[in-house]
Design a protein around this motif. Structure first.
Motif, PDB file in Angstrom:
ATOM      1  N   TYR A 115       1.017  -1.205   0.168  1.00  0.00           N
ATOM      2  CA  TYR A 115       0.400  -0.116   0.378  1.00  0.00           C
ATOM      3  C   TYR A 115       0.992   1.465  -0.395  1.00  0.00           C
ATOM      4  O   TYR A 115       0.524   2.014  -0.679  1.00  0.00           O
ATOM      5  CB  TYR A 115      -0.538  -0.236   1.059  1.00  0.00           C
ATOM      6  CG  TYR A 115      -1.950   1.181   0.869  1.00  0.00           C
ATOM      7  CD1 TYR A 115      -2.384   1.330   0.208  1.00  0.00           C
ATOM      8  CD2 TYR A 115      -1.932   1.953   2.295  1.00  0.00           C
ATOM      9  CE1 TYR A 115      -3.872   2.224   0.625  1.00  0.00           C
ATOM     10  CE2 TYR A 115      -2.498   3.003   2.529  1.00  0.00           C
ATOM     11  CZ  TYR A 115      -3.535   3.318   1.452  1.00  0.00           C
ATOM     12  OH  TYR A 115      -4.792   4.350   1.450  1.00  0.00           O
ATOM     13  N   ALA A 116       2.040   1.107   0.741  1.00  0.00           N
ATOM     14  CA  ALA A 116       2.604   2.302   0.824  1.00  0.00           C
ATOM     15  C   ALA A 116       3.725   2.805  -0.164  1.00  0.00           C
ATOM     16  O   ALA A 116       3.804   3.893  -1.184  1.00  0.00           O
ATOM     17  CB  ALA A 116       4.238   1.716   2.066  1.00  0.00           C
ATOM     18  N   ARG A 168       2.564   1.959  -3.336  1.00  0.00           N
ATOM     19  CA  ARG A 168       1.166   2.097  -4.358  1.00  0.00           C
ATOM     20  C   ARG A 168       1.220   3.941  -3.970  1.00  0.00           C
ATOM     21  O   ARG A 168       1.016   4.948  -4.690  1.00  0.00           O
ATOM     22  CB  ARG A 168       0.479   1.971  -3.975  1.00  0.00           C
ATOM     23  CG  ARG A 168      -0.040   0.787  -4.686  1.00  0.00           C
ATOM     24  CD  ARG A 168      -1.200  -0.536  -4.588  1.00  0.00           C
ATOM     25  NE  ARG A 168      -2.246   0.185  -4.699  1.00  0.00           N
ATOM     26  CZ  ARG A 168      -3.347   0.842  -4.518  1.00  0.00           C
ATOM     27  NH1 ARG A 168      -4.365  -0.110  -3.142  1.00  0.00           N
ATOM     28  NH2 ARG A 168      -4.772   0.926  -5.045  1.00  0.00           N
ATOM     29  N   ARG A 169       1.499   4.118  -2.825  1.00  0.00           N
ATOM     30  CA  ARG A 169       1.010   5.728  -2.239  1.00  0.00           C
ATOM     31  C   ARG A 169       2.190   6.214  -2.442  1.00  0.00           C
ATOM     32  O   ARG A 169       2.334   7.655  -3.509  1.00  0.00           O
ATOM     33  CB  ARG A 169       0.815   5.936  -0.678  1.00  0.00           C
ATOM     34  CG  ARG A 169      -0.889   5.349  -0.485  1.00  0.00           C
ATOM     35  CD  ARG A 169      -1.008   5.700   1.189  1.00  0.00           C
ATOM     36  NE  ARG A 169      -0.668   7.087   0.999  1.00  0.00           N
ATOM     37  CZ  ARG A 169      -1.240   7.959   2.139  1.00  0.00           C
ATOM     38  NH1 ARG A 169      -1.577   7.533   2.758  1.00  0.00           N
ATOM     39  NH2 ARG A 169      -0.480   9.165   2.261  1.00  0.00           N
ATOM     40  N   ARG A 170       3.236   5.882  -2.865  1.00  0.00           N
ATOM     41  CA  ARG A 170       4.728   6.195  -2.754  1.00  0.00           C
ATOM     42  C   ARG A 170       5.142   6.571  -4.653  1.00  0.00           C
ATOM     43  O   ARG A 170       4.817   8.155  -4.841  1.00  0.00           O
ATOM     44  CB  ARG A 170       5.689   5.487  -2.805  1.00  0.00           C
ATOM     45  CG  ARG A 170       6.282   6.691  -1.839  1.00  0.00           C
ATOM     46  CD  ARG A 170       7.633   5.909  -0.910  1.00  0.00           C
ATOM     47  NE  ARG A 170       8.267   4.699  -2.016  1.00  0.00           N
ATOM     48  CZ  ARG A 170       8.596   3.184  -0.899  1.00  0.00           C
ATOM     49  NH1 ARG A 170       6.970   3.568  -0.108  1.00  0.00           N
ATOM     50  NH2 ARG A 170       8.112   2.317  -1.181  1.00  0.00           N
ATOM     51  N   ASN A 182       1.896   7.247  -6.577  1.00  0.00           N
ATOM     52  CA  ASN A 182       1.091   8.045  -7.057  1.00  0.00           C
ATOM     53  C   ASN A 182       1.553   9.384  -5.905  1.00  0.00           C
ATOM     54  O   ASN A 182       1.401  10.518  -6.991  1.00  0.00           O
ATOM     55  CB  ASN A 182       0.161   7.823  -5.488  1.00  0.00           C
ATOM     56  CG  ASN A 182      -1.593   8.588  -5.928  1.00  0.00           C
ATOM     57  OD1 ASN A 182      -1.471   9.289  -7.477  1.00  0.00           O
ATOM     58  ND2 ASN A 182      -1.997   9.321  -5.418  1.00  0.00           N
ATOM     59  N   PHE A 183       1.860   9.460  -5.380  1.00  0.00           N
ATOM     60  CA  PHE A 183       2.946  10.520  -4.442  1.00  0.00           C
ATOM     61  C   PHE A 183       3.887  11.032  -5.838  1.00  0.00           C
ATOM     62  O   PHE A 183       3.892  12.458  -6.236  1.00  0.00           O
ATOM     63  CB  PHE A 183       3.503  10.663  -3.239  1.00  0.00           C
ATOM     64  CG  PHE A 183       3.643  12.277  -2.969  1.00  0.00           C
ATOM     65  CD1 PHE A 183       2.988  12.427  -2.427  1.00  0.00           C
ATOM     66  CD2 PHE A 183       5.476  12.312  -3.041  1.00  0.00           C
ATOM     67  CE1 PHE A 183       3.292  13.504  -1.731  1.00  0.00           C
ATOM     68  CE2 PHE A 183       5.891  13.170  -2.191  1.00  0.00           C
ATOM     69  CZ  PHE A 183       4.785  14.324  -1.682  1.00  0.00           C
ATOM     70  N   TYR A 224     -11.899   4.701  -8.517  1.00  0.00           N
ATOM     71  CA  TYR A 224     -11.541   5.138  -7.169  1.00  0.00           C
ATOM     72  C   TYR A 224     -12.689   4.518  -6.997  1.00  0.00           C
ATOM     73  O   TYR A 224     -12.399   4.538  -4.885  1.00  0.00           O
ATOM     74  CB  TYR A 224     -12.265   6.778  -7.152  1.00  0.00           C
ATOM     75  CG  TYR A 224     -11.083   7.575  -8.246  1.00  0.00           C
ATOM     76  CD1 TYR A 224     -10.023   8.278  -7.362  1.00  0.00           C
ATOM     77  CD2 TYR A 224     -11.965   8.421  -8.441  1.00  0.00           C
ATOM     78  CE1 TYR A 224      -8.960   8.427  -8.068  1.00  0.00           C
ATOM     79  CE2 TYR A 224     -10.200   9.637  -9.925  1.00  0.00           C
ATOM     80  CZ  TYR A 224      -9.769   9.628  -8.977  1.00  0.00           C
ATOM     81  OH  TYR A 224      -8.039  10.284  -9.709  1.00  0.00           O
ATOM     82  N   CYS A 238      -8.165   2.798  -5.568  1.00  0.00           N
ATOM     83  CA  CYS A 238      -7.121   2.961  -6.927  1.00  0.00           C
ATOM     84  C   CYS A 238      -6.953   4.550  -6.296  1.00  0.00           C
ATOM     85  O   CYS A 238      -7.378   5.060  -6.146  1.00  0.00           O
ATOM     86  CB  CYS A 238      -7.605   3.161  -8.465  1.00  0.00           C
ATOM     87  SG  CYS A 238      -7.652   1.433  -9.040  1.00  0.00           S
ATOM     88  N   THR A 239      -5.569   4.762  -6.330  1.00  0.00           N
ATOM     89  CA  THR A 239      -4.279   6.522  -6.137  1.00  0.00           C
ATOM     90  C   THR A 239      -5.216   6.511  -7.677  1.00  0.00           C
ATOM     91  O   THR A 239      -5.119   6.344  -8.230  1.00  0.00           O
ATOM     92  CB  THR A 239      -3.555   5.712  -6.149  1.00  0.00           C
ATOM     93  OG1 THR A 239      -2.909   5.228  -7.114  1.00  0.00           O
ATOM     94  CG2 THR A 239      -3.305   5.059  -4.753  1.00  0.00           C
ATOM     95  N   THR A 240      -4.635   8.277  -7.479  1.00  0.00           N
ATOM     96  CA  THR A 240      -5.267   9.304  -8.678  1.00  0.00           C
ATOM     97  C   THR A 240      -4.087   8.628  -9.661  1.00  0.00           C
ATOM     98  O   THR A 240      -4.767   8.203 -11.064  1.00  0.00           O
ATOM     99  CB  THR A 240      -4.780  10.259  -8.398  1.00  0.00           C
ATOM    100  OG1 THR A 240      -5.333  10.906  -7.122  1.00  0.00           O
ATOM    101  CG2 THR A 240      -5.051  11.808  -8.772  1.00  0.00           C
TER     102      THR A 240
END
Lengths: 283, 336
Positions: free
Chosen positions: A11-12, A14-16, A18-19, B225, B229-231
């Motif tokens: 999850y991290a 994926r977030r990274r 995305n960031f 979303y 899902c992320t952006t």
């Protein structure tokens, strides 16, 4: 255990990702807009530092002395007006055929395709074309050839907007007029044109914006003229060509005039496109 | 008797009047009908005129380039020489320059333009969306000569002092790449022209991709979303696949502009008829060659060779633009 450990890290990740991606997109926006702001900034700075009343009252100077841009401004106006006079009626007629008489026939779809290509065809090729069909047979460069070249660029823009705008006119209006016994040509002239008026004028304004900065098609059609000239059958000065010539010259005065000319063109274009926008928004 | 006669007189008068009205109405209707026909044919003629202009461009350029094509034949396309004195001409250097500058420009403008479009459709606060969108569209309308004059007076000297020396020192000892950045930093040259082109086509690509991205049905994005899902994942796996054809169409439209662009390039390319492995060296493009040399060309063969260059440019851009329009048409049909 393993999976519950893997879940947050995944999850991290994926977030990274995305960031990072979103950061990149913001950087890209800042980068892209930054360049464009920079260009306009330099243009305003350089252009305004040479702007004075002389620019509008004096002729282009010989190298090394001061002067203005009166004859190219006049030339550009004449060429543009003439191009609109030649190009707009043909464009409106063609657009009318495509939207009214032949909305679904083969000719319309072919013309639409070709028109879209002409819309973004290299403008220097248009210059060569007009050189071949007008300048060469006539034996000399002329303002008339220049405005015909510009008209070839005006036309596709007008065709496109006329067709689009007429297609937006509700069919009930046409049917109501037809029920009163109006023939087709009158319905088009009295009802459809009236309903699509604002959009069609927008198209013409956009076309003027498009040609007021065009240089390439004028280089070997209207050429240039150092002095005041109103002879349409002789070479004619225009702002873009003068900017081209002056910017590439080694003389400081000329380069300054080129910047000022560039500022005038940019303002004209921006004013026209904002006007066109306001007009189509009001509708 | 008397009243009856009067009646019939009135009848006759009425009838005569009716006939007259009928006649004048028929006359008026015929007039209208013929006007309608005239107008129909006038508009049809104008529509055919659009086709005729395209045909005229191709035919006139072809006729104009015949002397050069007859003289040099196929070698016109494969030779690098460009010598007005001995009247030997080949199109390879300008064609190469056109392709390389457009390629580098697209390499930069496409990712940046797409990312700006992503920002505008997914991230940008609603208040800013319209102003930024309008700003980009206004910038797309700025004449290319403005970019050219800026490139010549501001950008080229800047590159000469900063980016180019840096590139030369960084890649000077790298085996293959050193050839790309060989030679003194002139400021003007292929790289500068490519960068100016990239800045110029950026607004086009951004505004088309934004339109295409906005056409993606919100339901699809919301569904993505909704499952968490992320952006970025929404953009990567929903928006981009859906908008692919339109984006390619928009990119090719930008490419068509870049290939045919004259003024922005002519100022900063250096006009050297030479294919150089170095991208910081001066070069030339088809449009820059024509713009620089056409009015000064003496001799039929020289002029004709320049027109042949124009023909090559037109053929290349025609196919690129036709492909672009075809793809954009496909996505328009899907949107309905």
């Amino acid at each position: 255990m393993a999976s519950s450990l893997a879940m947050p890290s995944r999850y991290a990740a994926r977030r990274r990702r995305n960031f990072v991606a979103m950061g990149l997109s913001m950087t890209a926006t800042a980068f892209g807009l930054g360049w464009l702001v920079l260009i306009l900034g330099v243009l305003l700075w350089e252009g305004f530092s040479g702007l004075s009343l002389r620019v509008f009252t004096e002729m282009t100077p010989p190298p090394g002395s001061a002067g203005g841009l009166l004859n190219p401004i006049f030339g550009s106006l004449v060429l543009t007006i003439l191009a609109v006079i030649i190009g707009t009626p043909i464009g409106i007629l063609a657009g009318t055929y495509m939207a009214e008489y032949g909305r679904h026939d083969r000719l319309t779809s072919v013309v639409r395709f070709i028109n879209d290509i002409l819309l973004s065809a290299p403008s220097i090729v248009v210059g060569l074309f007009i050189y071949e069909v007008m300048v060469y047979p006539m034996g000399h460069f002329s303002g008339l050839a220049g405005s015909v070249a510009l008209a070839v660029i005006v036309m596709p823009v007008v065709v496109r907007t006329t067709e689009d705008m007429l297609n937006l006119v509700p069919n009930q209006l046409r049917e109501a007029a037809a029920a009163l016994g109006m023939p087709r040509a009158y319905i088009i002239a009295r009802v459809c044109y009236k309903a699509a008026q604002a959009g069609m004028i927008t198209g013409v304004l956009l076309a003027i914006a498009r040609i007021s900065g065009e240089t390439a098609p004028l280089l070997f059609t209207a050429l240039n003229h150092q002095f005041w000239s109103t002879d349409l059958f002789g070479p004619m000065s225009s702002l873009p060509v003068v900017i081209f010539q002056f910017a590439l010259s080694p003389y400081k005065d000329w380069q300054q005039l080129a910047w000022t000319g560039a500022l005038i063109i940019t303002f004209t274009v921006l004013a026209l496109s904002i006007g066109a926008r306001a007009l189509s928004a009001r509708k | 008797m008397e009243p009856a006669r009067r009646q019939s007189v009135a009848d006759v008068a009425l009838e005569a009047g009716n006939v007259a009205v009928d006649a004048s109405r028929a006359h008026a209707l015929n007039g209208l009908r013929s006007w309608d026909n005239v107008y129909r044919w006038l508009t049809r003629l104008a529509a055919i005129g659009v086709l005729a202009i395209l045909g005229g461009v191709i035919v006139s350029l072809f006729i104009g380039s015949l002397p050069a094509l007859r003289e040099f034949g196929f070698s016109f396309l494969t030779e690098q020489r460009w010598n007005p004195v001995t009247e030997k001409f080949g199109a390879l250097a300008p064609v190469y320059g056109t392709v390389v500058t457009s390629f580098i420009a697209m390499l930069i403008a496409v990712p940046v333009g797409l990312m700006i479009a992503v920002f505008l459709t997914e991230l940008c606060p609603m208040v800013l969306r319209r102003p930024i969108g309008i700003a980009i569209e206004l910038l797309a309308g700025i004449p290319s000569i403005i970019y050219g004059i800026w490139g010549l007076f501001v950008f080229a000297p800047f590159l000469q002092e900063t980016l180019q020396p840096a590139l030369i020192t960084i890649f000077g000892n790298v085996p293959v790449l050193s050839a790309l950045f060989e030679g003194p930093p002139y400021g003007i040259g292929v790289l500068t022209a490519s960068l100016v082109l990239a800045i110029m086509v950026l607004p086009f690509i951004t505004s088309i991709s934004r339109d295409v991205f906005e056409a993606v049905p919100p339901v699809l994005k919301e569904a993505a979303y909704g499952i968490g899902c992320t952006t970025w994942e929404v953009v990567r796996y929903v928006v981009l696949p859906y908008a692919r054809v339109g984006v390619i169409g928009g990119v090719m439209l930008g490419l068509g502009r870049a290939l045919g662009e004259t003024m922005a390039v002519t100022f900063v390319i250096g006009n050297a008829h030479k294919i150089s492995s170095s991208i910081i060296a001066p070069g030339t493009t088809i449009s820059a060659t024509i713009a620089n040399e056409f009015t000064e060309a003496v001799g039929d063969l020289y002029t004709s060779s320049l027109i042949a260059l124009g023909l090559i440019l037109f053929v290349i851009t025609f196919f690129v633009l036709a492909a672009a329009r075809y793809m954009l048409m496909r996505i328009e049909r899907r949107i309905g």
